[in-house]
Design a protein around this motif. Structure first.
Motif, PDB file in Angstrom:
ATOM      1  N   GLN A 177      22.443 -14.879 -20.414  1.00  0.00           N
ATOM      2  CA  GLN A 177      22.125 -13.723 -19.575  1.00  0.00           C
ATOM      3  C   GLN A 177      21.512 -12.606 -20.410  1.00  0.00           C
ATOM      4  O   GLN A 177      20.539 -11.957 -19.991  1.00  0.00           O
ATOM      5  N   ALA A 178      22.089 -12.366 -21.593  1.00  0.00           N
ATOM      6  CA  ALA A 178      21.551 -11.334 -22.479  1.00  0.00           C
ATOM      7  C   ALA A 178      20.123 -11.661 -22.887  1.00  0.00           C
ATOM      8  O   ALA A 178      19.244 -10.782 -22.910  1.00  0.00           O
ATOM      9  N   ILE A 179      19.870 -12.929 -23.205  1.00  0.00           N
ATOM     10  CA  ILE A 179      18.513 -13.338 -23.579  1.00  0.00           C
ATOM     11  C   ILE A 179      17.556 -13.180 -22.401  1.00  0.00           C
ATOM     12  O   ILE A 179      16.404 -12.753 -22.578  1.00  0.00           O
ATOM     13  N   ALA A 180      18.028 -13.476 -21.210  1.00  0.00           N
ATOM     14  CA  ALA A 180      17.186 -13.278 -20.023  1.00  0.00           C
ATOM     15  C   ALA A 180      16.789 -11.819 -19.877  1.00  0.00           C
ATOM     16  O   ALA A 180      15.648 -11.502 -19.527  1.00  0.00           O
ATOM     17  N   GLY A 181      17.729 -10.918 -20.151  1.00  0.00           N
ATOM     18  CA  GLY A 181      17.399  -9.492 -20.115  1.00  0.00           C
ATOM     19  C   GLY A 181      16.394  -9.119 -21.178  1.00  0.00           C
ATOM     20  O   GLY A 181      15.486  -8.305 -20.948  1.00  0.00           O
ATOM     21  N   MET A 182      16.514  -9.722 -22.354  1.00  0.00           N
ATOM     22  CA  MET A 182      15.561  -9.459 -23.430  1.00  0.00           C
ATOM     23  C   MET A 182      14.157  -9.917 -23.036  1.00  0.00           C
ATOM     24  O   MET A 182      13.165  -9.246 -23.340  1.00  0.00           O
ATOM     25  N   LYS A 183      14.079 -11.061 -22.361  1.00  0.00           N
ATOM     26  CA  LYS A 183      12.782 -11.526 -21.870  1.00  0.00           C
ATOM     27  C   LYS A 183      12.228 -10.576 -20.807  1.00  0.00           C
ATOM     28  O   LYS A 183      11.050 -10.220 -20.815  1.00  0.00           O
ATOM     29  N   ALA A 184      13.109 -10.157 -19.905  1.00  0.00           N
ATOM     30  CA  ALA A 184      12.665  -9.345 -18.770  1.00  0.00           C
ATOM     31  C   ALA A 184      12.151  -7.974 -19.202  1.00  0.00           C
ATOM     32  O   ALA A 184      11.227  -7.441 -18.580  1.00  0.00           O
ATOM     33  N   LEU A 185      12.729  -7.401 -20.266  1.00  0.00           N
ATOM     34  CA  LEU A 185      12.359  -6.033 -20.659  1.00  0.00           C
ATOM     35  C   LEU A 185      11.508  -5.970 -21.918  1.00  0.00           C
ATOM     36  O   LEU A 185      11.232  -4.884 -22.416  1.00  0.00           O
ATOM     37  N   LEU A 186      11.093  -7.127 -22.442  1.00  0.00           N
ATOM     38  CA  LEU A 186      10.288  -7.100 -23.664  1.00  0.00           C
ATOM     39  C   LEU A 186       9.003  -6.306 -23.476  1.00  0.00           C
ATOM     40  O   LEU A 186       8.657  -5.454 -24.304  1.00  0.00           O
ATOM     41  N   ALA A 187       8.280  -6.553 -22.401  1.00  0.00           N
ATOM     42  CA  ALA A 187       7.018  -5.842 -22.177  1.00  0.00           C
ATOM     43  C   ALA A 187       7.250  -4.345 -21.991  1.00  0.00           C
ATOM     44  O   ALA A 187       6.513  -3.517 -22.528  1.00  0.00           O
ATOM     45  N   ASP A 188       8.296  -3.983 -21.245  1.00  0.00           N
ATOM     46  CA  ASP A 188       8.584  -2.564 -20.993  1.00  0.00           C
ATOM     47  C   ASP A 188       8.921  -1.814 -22.280  1.00  0.00           C
ATOM     48  O   ASP A 188       8.625  -0.621 -22.405  1.00  0.00           O
ATOM     49  N   SER A 189       9.571  -2.496 -23.229  1.00  0.00           N
ATOM     50  CA  SER A 189      10.055  -1.820 -24.434  1.00  0.00           C
ATOM     51  C   SER A 189       9.186  -2.074 -25.659  1.00  0.00           C
ATOM     52  O   SER A 189       9.530  -1.657 -26.767  1.00  0.00           O
ATOM     53  N   PHE A 190       8.039  -2.713 -25.479  1.00  0.00           N
ATOM     54  CA  PHE A 190       7.227  -3.119 -26.629  1.00  0.00           C
ATOM     55  C   PHE A 190       6.691  -1.931 -27.424  1.00  0.00           C
ATOM     56  O   PHE A 190       6.473  -2.028 -28.631  1.00  0.00           O
ATOM     57  N   ALA A 191       6.496  -0.800 -26.772  1.00  0.00           N
ATOM     58  CA  ALA A 191       6.021   0.399 -27.472  1.00  0.00           C
ATOM     59  C   ALA A 191       7.049   0.920 -28.465  1.00  0.00           C
ATOM     60  O   ALA A 191       6.710   1.674 -29.384  1.00  0.00           O
ATOM     61  N   ILE A 192       8.307   0.517 -28.304  1.00  0.00           N
ATOM     62  CA  ILE A 192       9.357   0.835 -29.268  1.00  0.00           C
ATOM     63  C   ILE A 192       9.337  -0.164 -30.413  1.00  0.00           C
ATOM     64  O   ILE A 192       9.416   0.195 -31.591  1.00  0.00           O
ATOM     65  N   PHE A 193       9.209  -1.459 -30.081  1.00  0.00           N
ATOM     66  CA  PHE A 193       9.242  -2.509 -31.093  1.00  0.00           C
ATOM     67  C   PHE A 193       7.971  -2.536 -31.939  1.00  0.00           C
ATOM     68  O   PHE A 193       8.006  -2.952 -33.101  1.00  0.00           O
ATOM     69  N   ALA A 194       6.852  -2.122 -31.368  1.00  0.00           N
ATOM     70  CA  ALA A 194       5.565  -2.090 -32.069  1.00  0.00           C
ATOM     71  C   ALA A 194       4.964  -0.703 -31.832  1.00  0.00           C
ATOM     72  O   ALA A 194       4.109  -0.526 -30.969  1.00  0.00           O
ATOM     73  N   PRO A 195       5.399   0.308 -32.585  1.00  0.00           N
ATOM     74  CA  PRO A 195       5.116   1.692 -32.229  1.00  0.00           C
ATOM     75  C   PRO A 195       3.779   2.242 -32.693  1.00  0.00           C
ATOM     76  O   PRO A 195       3.391   3.337 -32.273  1.00  0.00           O
ATOM     77  N   ASN A 196       3.053   1.517 -33.552  1.00  0.00           N
ATOM     78  CA  ASN A 196       1.858   2.076 -34.170  1.00  0.00           C
ATOM     79  C   ASN A 196       0.645   1.174 -33.978  1.00  0.00           C
ATOM     80  O   ASN A 196       0.782   0.001 -33.618  1.00  0.00           O
ATOM     81  N   ALA A 197      -0.533   1.716 -34.250  1.00  0.00           N
ATOM     82  CA  ALA A 197      -1.754   0.925 -34.100  1.00  0.00           C
ATOM     83  C   ALA A 197      -1.692  -0.327 -34.964  1.00  0.00           C
ATOM     84  O   ALA A 197      -2.049  -1.430 -34.534  1.00  0.00           O
ATOM     85  N   ASN A 198      -1.239  -0.189 -36.200  1.00  0.00           N
ATOM     86  CA  ASN A 198      -1.182  -1.323 -37.117  1.00  0.00           C
ATOM     87  C   ASN A 198      -0.190  -2.384 -36.671  1.00  0.00           C
ATOM     88  O   ASN A 198      -0.323  -3.565 -37.032  1.00  0.00           O
ATOM     89  N   SER A 199       0.806  -2.000 -35.878  1.00  0.00           N
ATOM     90  CA  SER A 199       1.865  -2.933 -35.467  1.00  0.00           C
ATOM     91  C   SER A 199       1.304  -4.185 -34.804  1.00  0.00           C
ATOM     92  O   SER A 199       1.873  -5.282 -34.943  1.00  0.00           O
ATOM     93  N   TYR A 200       0.216  -4.049 -34.079  1.00  0.00           N
ATOM     94  CA  TYR A 200      -0.302  -5.148 -33.254  1.00  0.00           C
ATOM     95  C   TYR A 200      -1.091  -6.170 -34.061  1.00  0.00           C
ATOM     96  O   TYR A 200      -1.407  -7.246 -33.559  1.00  0.00           O
ATOM     97  N   ARG A 201      -1.368  -5.870 -35.322  1.00  0.00           N
ATOM     98  CA  ARG A 201      -2.038  -6.847 -36.189  1.00  0.00           C
ATOM     99  C   ARG A 201      -1.069  -7.943 -36.640  1.00  0.00           C
ATOM    100  O   ARG A 201      -1.497  -8.987 -37.132  1.00  0.00           O
TER     101      ARG A 201
END
Length: 459
Positions: free
Chosen positions: A292-316
């Motif tokens: 269930q926890a992993i399902a939540g991680m999948k569900a909110l990954l896109a919403d929270s991606f600006a936190i996990f990859a916060p900078n222009a360089n992050s996306y490389r």
């Protein structure tokens, strides 16, 4: 508001044991994850522990370069009013790199009436921890950070250079190489000594999947906040230890186009009210609550991606076959997915979140991750089948939102997310998004060398 007696006693005991220390850094971490603060004398620190210290609200949302972000409406409109900062108990420690009279402590922001400040990343994380506590769960967290060691002086082209090994410039990978650890033994010895002096639970070291790249393990703790405090203090210690050996350390997500990026792998399990691992199971996929926890991680990954990859360089960093994930996938004992359930005994069952870059703010990254886990557990979500084999070749999951492919789409998604506002706070989400959009404007307002190489003649 006054400081707890124990905190004041802690400071008095520290200076009784270290009466010569008289240069103490008061450190706070704003939303961009950069440690900032003041250097104080011993008598000033005692005053901070007794009655706090006032600092301007603008520092809570300064951008990655340290500049004000006027677009927040919280600068001139408030007269750049003060907030009240208080020491974080247990963080007053010596800083060996600063000499025998140096120390530091962490601080957190509060409103003048004593309420936790909603723009302080520590307070954002605490709000999510409280939601888990309310359903009888205590997160156990470990933060793993990858970094590169570089030469202190850049090359003639102005670009950073990977640290030499025994005087030789190397480009070979030598993952898990022991000679590479031997080559940097002086740095590692300094790092371990500093960690011991500061009470940072630093454990094993490996040479990672690129020349000059390393990863050391911080021991897991049933205290998510303290695990993030450790990570923040550790990053500062790594940089300072490198400087002592005429090196530079970087946690930049992708410093070199042809080499592995730097990740921040977050390992999380949950204790139930009896103190046992709620994820424990003989099933390698873990107990139902872990799924269930992993399902939540999948569900909110896109919403929270600006936190996990916060900078222009992050996306490389996000490329196939790079050990950085490219889709919201999960699997068992599989490093090609975003969410890995590592091999281990049933009692050790947990999940490793592999999407986050080492350039992310650890408090916010853990807050977003725990929010997603809470969302999945309370909603009893289903993650779907685990990926087996090469996760980079797995077909897209139609039930999961794709990871944002660039900085702009990630920030837009975060800014519009009702769930992020619910978990992290509406004002925090709004201000963070404004700061990142201002950074985007400033970043793309510059003309890089590649523009001249590609476009000067044809245009």
């Amino acid at each position: 508001m006054t400081a707890p007696v124990s905190a004041i006693d802690e400071a008095r005991a520290f200076f009784a044991a270290h009466p010569h220390i008289d240069a103490i850094d008061m450190i706070f971490t704003n939303m961009c994850g950069v440690p900032r603060g003041k250097r104080l004398r011993q008598h000033e620190v005692l005053a901070v522990y007794e009655s706090g210290r006032f600092l301007p609200i603008s520092v809570t949302f300064a951008d990655i370069t340290g500049r004000d972000v006027e677009e927040t409406g919280l600068l001139w409109e408030t007269g750049d009013a003060d907030c009240h900062c208080w020491p974080v108990p247990g963080t007053l420690v010596p800083t060996p790199w600063g000499g025998p009279n140096a120390a530091q402590f962490l601080a957190s922001f509060h409103e003048l009436d004593g309420r936790a400040h909603d723009l302080d990343p520590r307070m954002v994380l605490q709000g999510v921890i409280d939601k888990l506590t309310a359903i009888g769960l205590t997160p156990v967290v470990a933060v793993e950070l990858e970094f590169y060691l570089l030469e202190a002086k850049h090359g003639r082209d102005g670009l950073p250079r990977i640290a030499r090994s025994r005087g030789v410039a190397r480009r070979d990978i030598q993952v898990y190489g022991l000679a590479e650890l031997d080559d940097q033994r002086p740095f590692l010895d300094t790092l371990y000594a500093g960690a011991d002096a500061q009470g940072i639970p630093l454990e094993s070291a490996i040479s990672e999947y690129a020349a000059g790249q390393f990863e050391l393990t911080l021991r897991h703790k049933p205290d998510a906040m303290r695990a993030c405090d450790d990570a923040l203090m550790y990053k500062r210690l790594v940089k300072a230890s490198a400087n002592q050996h005429e090196l530079e350390a970087t946690f930049m997500a992708k410093p070199f186009a042809d080499s592995a990026g730097n990740g921040m792998h977050l390992h999380v399990s949950m204790l139930d009210e009896s103190g046992k691992n709620a994820f424990a199971s003989d099933d390698p996929e873990g107990a139902p609550i872990l799924k269930q926890a992993i399902a939540g991680m999948k569900a909110l990954l896109a919403d929270s991606f600006a936190i996990f990859a916060p900078n222009a360089n992050s996306y490389r960093r996000f490329k196939a076959n790079s050990y950085a994930p490219v889709a919201p996938t999960w699997g068992v004992n599989n490093r090609t997915v975003s969410f890995r359930v590592p091999a281990g005994s049933p009692a050790s069952r947990h999940v490793e979140h592999r999407a986050c870059g080492a350039d992310a703010n650890p408090y916010l990254a853990v807050a977003a991750l725990l929010a997603a886990m809470h969302h999945g557990i309370t909603g009893k979500l289903d993650p779907g089948p685990a990926v087996t084999g090469n996760g980079y070749e797995a077909p897209a999951d139609p039930s999961a939102e794709a990871m944002p492919s660039n900085w702009f789409s990630a920030v837009d998604r975060f800014a519009a997310s009702a769930l992020m506002k619910e978990y992290l706070g509406e004002r925090f989400v709004d201000i963070y998004s404004i700061v990142k959009r201002q950074e985007q404007d400033r970043y793309f307002g510059e003309v890089p060398a590649l523009d001249y190489e590609w476009y000067l003649r044809p245009a």
